[in-house]
Design a protein around this motif. Structure first.
Motif, PDB file in Angstrom:
ATOM      1  N   LEU A 265     104.755  91.397  95.102  1.00  0.00           N
ATOM      2  CA  LEU A 265     105.431  92.131  94.225  1.00  0.00           C
ATOM      3  C   LEU A 265     106.808  91.582  93.702  1.00  0.00           C
ATOM      4  O   LEU A 265     107.404  90.773  94.449  1.00  0.00           O
ATOM      5  CB  LEU A 265     106.192  93.610  95.041  1.00  0.00           C
ATOM      6  CG  LEU A 265     107.423  94.114  94.330  1.00  0.00           C
ATOM      7  CD1 LEU A 265     106.651  94.924  93.145  1.00  0.00           C
ATOM      8  CD2 LEU A 265     107.930  95.050  95.452  1.00  0.00           C
TER       9      LEU A 265
ATOM     10  N   ILE B 194     107.489  94.866  88.491  1.00  0.00           N
ATOM     11  CA  ILE B 194     108.202  96.135  88.299  1.00  0.00           C
ATOM     12  C   ILE B 194     109.450  95.751  87.519  1.00  0.00           C
ATOM     13  O   ILE B 194     110.352  94.977  88.010  1.00  0.00           O
ATOM     14  CB  ILE B 194     108.494  96.766  89.723  1.00  0.00           C
ATOM     15  CG1 ILE B 194     107.372  96.942  90.391  1.00  0.00           C
ATOM     16  CG2 ILE B 194     109.360  97.791  89.380  1.00  0.00           C
ATOM     17  CD1 ILE B 194     106.433  98.312  89.701  1.00  0.00           C
TER      18      ILE B 194
ATOM     19  N   GLN C  76      99.745  93.142  87.273  1.00  0.00           N
ATOM     20  CA  GLN C  76     100.085  94.640  86.978  1.00  0.00           C
ATOM     21  C   GLN C  76     101.435  94.926  86.683  1.00  0.00           C
ATOM     22  O   GLN C  76     102.036  95.104  87.859  1.00  0.00           O
ATOM     23  CB  GLN C  76      99.321  95.259  88.241  1.00  0.00           C
ATOM     24  CG  GLN C  76      97.904  95.028  88.314  1.00  0.00           C
ATOM     25  CD  GLN C  76      97.393  95.845  89.340  1.00  0.00           C
ATOM     26  OE1 GLN C  76      97.651  97.097  89.199  1.00  0.00           O
ATOM     27  NE2 GLN C  76      96.355  95.470  90.111  1.00  0.00           N
TER      28      GLN C  76
ATOM     29  N   MET D 251      98.659 101.595  91.268  1.00  0.00           N
ATOM     30  CA  MET D 251      99.936 101.832  91.453  1.00  0.00           C
ATOM     31  C   MET D 251     100.062 103.350  91.837  1.00  0.00           C
ATOM     32  O   MET D 251      99.484 104.239  91.081  1.00  0.00           O
ATOM     33  CB  MET D 251     100.844 101.408  90.569  1.00  0.00           C
ATOM     34  CG  MET D 251     101.051 100.008  90.609  1.00  0.00           C
ATOM     35  SD  MET D 251     102.771  99.627  89.934  1.00  0.00           S
ATOM     36  CE  MET D 251     102.305  97.746  89.165  1.00  0.00           C
ATOM     37  N   GLN D 252     100.989 103.659  92.610  1.00  0.00           N
ATOM     38  CA  GLN D 252     101.257 105.391  92.829  1.00  0.00           C
ATOM     39  C   GLN D 252     102.190 105.548  91.837  1.00  0.00           C
ATOM     40  O   GLN D 252     103.190 104.884  91.406  1.00  0.00           O
ATOM     41  CB  GLN D 252     101.816 105.342  94.319  1.00  0.00           C
ATOM     42  CG  GLN D 252     100.880 105.084  95.445  1.00  0.00           C
ATOM     43  CD  GLN D 252     101.545 105.211  96.578  1.00  0.00           C
ATOM     44  OE1 GLN D 252     102.646 105.148  96.743  1.00  0.00           O
ATOM     45  NE2 GLN D 252     100.448 105.483  97.593  1.00  0.00           N
TER      46      GLN D 252
ATOM     47  N   TYR E 159     102.077  92.209  91.403  1.00  0.00           N
ATOM     48  CA  TYR E 159     102.733  93.670  90.638  1.00  0.00           C
ATOM     49  C   TYR E 159     104.030  93.147  90.232  1.00  0.00           C
ATOM     50  O   TYR E 159     104.758  92.463  90.985  1.00  0.00           O
ATOM     51  CB  TYR E 159     102.953  94.712  91.554  1.00  0.00           C
ATOM     52  CG  TYR E 159     101.855  95.299  92.351  1.00  0.00           C
ATOM     53  CD1 TYR E 159     100.820  96.145  91.426  1.00  0.00           C
ATOM     54  CD2 TYR E 159     101.429  94.929  93.490  1.00  0.00           C
ATOM     55  CE1 TYR E 159      99.580  96.715  92.093  1.00  0.00           C
ATOM     56  CE2 TYR E 159     100.224  95.482  94.301  1.00  0.00           C
ATOM     57  CZ  TYR E 159      99.474  96.189  93.400  1.00  0.00           C
ATOM     58  OH  TYR E 159      98.289  96.567  93.938  1.00  0.00           O
TER      59      TYR E 159
ATOM     60  N   GLU F 204     104.679  97.267  85.537  1.00  0.00           N
ATOM     61  CA  GLU F 204     104.742  98.673  85.665  1.00  0.00           C
ATOM     62  C   GLU F 204     106.088  98.925  85.180  1.00  0.00           C
ATOM     63  O   GLU F 204     107.216  98.155  85.677  1.00  0.00           O
ATOM     64  CB  GLU F 204     104.393  99.046  86.985  1.00  0.00           C
ATOM     65  CG  GLU F 204     103.997 100.686  86.623  1.00  0.00           C
ATOM     66  CD  GLU F 204     102.670 100.941  85.788  1.00  0.00           C
ATOM     67  OE1 GLU F 204     102.994 101.910  84.901  1.00  0.00           O
ATOM     68  OE2 GLU F 204     101.848 100.350  86.082  1.00  0.00           O
TER      69      GLU F 204
ATOM     70  N   LEU G  21     104.599 101.918  94.920  1.00  0.00           N
ATOM     71  CA  LEU G  21     103.536 101.241  95.729  1.00  0.00           C
ATOM     72  C   LEU G  21     103.475 101.984  97.092  1.00  0.00           C
ATOM     73  O   LEU G  21     104.573 102.450  97.703  1.00  0.00           O
ATOM     74  CB  LEU G  21     103.897  99.831  96.077  1.00  0.00           C
ATOM     75  CG  LEU G  21     103.938  98.864  94.577  1.00  0.00           C
ATOM     76  CD1 LEU G  21     105.000  97.764  94.794  1.00  0.00           C
ATOM     77  CD2 LEU G  21     102.586  98.653  94.370  1.00  0.00           C
TER      78      LEU G  21
END
Ligand SMILES: C[S@@+](CC[C@H](N)C(=O)[O-])C[C@H]1O[C@@H](n2cnc3c(N)ncnc32)[C@H](O)[C@@H]1O
Length: 228
Positions: free
Chosen positions: A53, A79, A101, A1-2, A77, A103, A112
């Motif tokens: 996501l 979030i 993942q 991830m960014q 992902y 975060e 992202l």
């Protein structure tokens, strides 16, 4: 991830009691949470190999279910802006032996890359955001979802009925979503609404939208799936 940019406005109404949240959901759905989550995943039409996501993922139940559907070749992902919710989500994924993942991040500043997501899910979280933050989130979804990708938003629609579902009583001092508001929000951000309707649990309503406009097209998931 960014690394995400800092959100410009207030984050939203965060939840900080993950165990209580899971218990609340279980009670409010009369023990039918699994069926409710499966219904949500059916509505998203997830395919093996897709990149998903789950924004405002809470304790990760839907994201973990999504991973089971997209399989080893798919990526999920999760979030959430609440660190305790993410901690419980990670431990639930670990127990399920599924790699998601998770975060801690805000929906208004997703960590992202542009056009990196096939399907974005936002279940029962929009009502946690103020009006401006909802617009910020929709623009972030437009940025990270690839052309042809899908967004599924599920939330409690505002009901004028005197008796609302028990879920609403448990957890919804935060805000509400008006019927039609989600479609307008997504359309304004650059999506085309393809389907809307009742989820079939409590007052939940879904909006499925497709990103049709400018932006890169991700490789078809089936292409990558063949290499798994
Ligand atoms: C009612 S819970 C829904 C959780 C999960 N999506 C589900 O279906 O069970 C709403 C979640 O949104 C999170 N949240 C609120 N504002 C947020 C924001 N700006 N960015 C990311 N998550 C947020 C809260 O911390 C909470 O975990």
């Amino acid at each position: 991830m960014q690394t995400a940019h800092a959100p410009r406005r207030s984050v939203g109404a965060l939840l900080h009691s993950p165990r209580l949240y899971d218990l609340t959901v279980w009670l409010a759905l009369f023990g039918r949470e699994r069926r409710c989550r499966e219904r949500m995943l059916d509505l998203a039409r997830l395919q093996p190999g897709e990149c998903v996501l789950d924004v405002g993922c809470g304790t990760g139940t839907l994201a973990i279910g999504a991973k089971a559907r997209v399989g080893a070749c798919g990526t999920v992902y999760g979030i959430d802006a609440s660190a305790p919710m993410i901690a419980r989500a990670r431990s639930k994924a670990g127990r399920a032996a599924l790699e998601v993942q998770f975060e801690t991040a805000a929906a208004q500043a997703l960590p992202l890359a542009d056009a990196s997501i096939d399907v974005a899910l936002a279940s029962l979280m929009l009502h946690h955001l103020g009006r401006a933050a909802r617009g910020d989130m929709a623009r972030e979804l437009q940025r990270v979802v690839a052309r042809g990708g899908r967004v599924l938003v599920i939330d409690f629609v505002h009901s004028t009925r005197r008796h609302r579902g028990p879920f609403a009583h448990f957890s919804h001092g935060h805000g509400h979503v008006e019927q039609g508001e989600v479609g307008a929000l997504l359309t304004e951000a650059g999506f085309r609404v393809s389907e809307q309707g009742a989820v079939g649990f409590q007052d939940m309503h879904f909006t499925l939208a497709v990103r049709m406009d400018r932006g890169s097209i991700r490789a078809a998931p089936s292409a990558s799936a063949t290499h798994c």
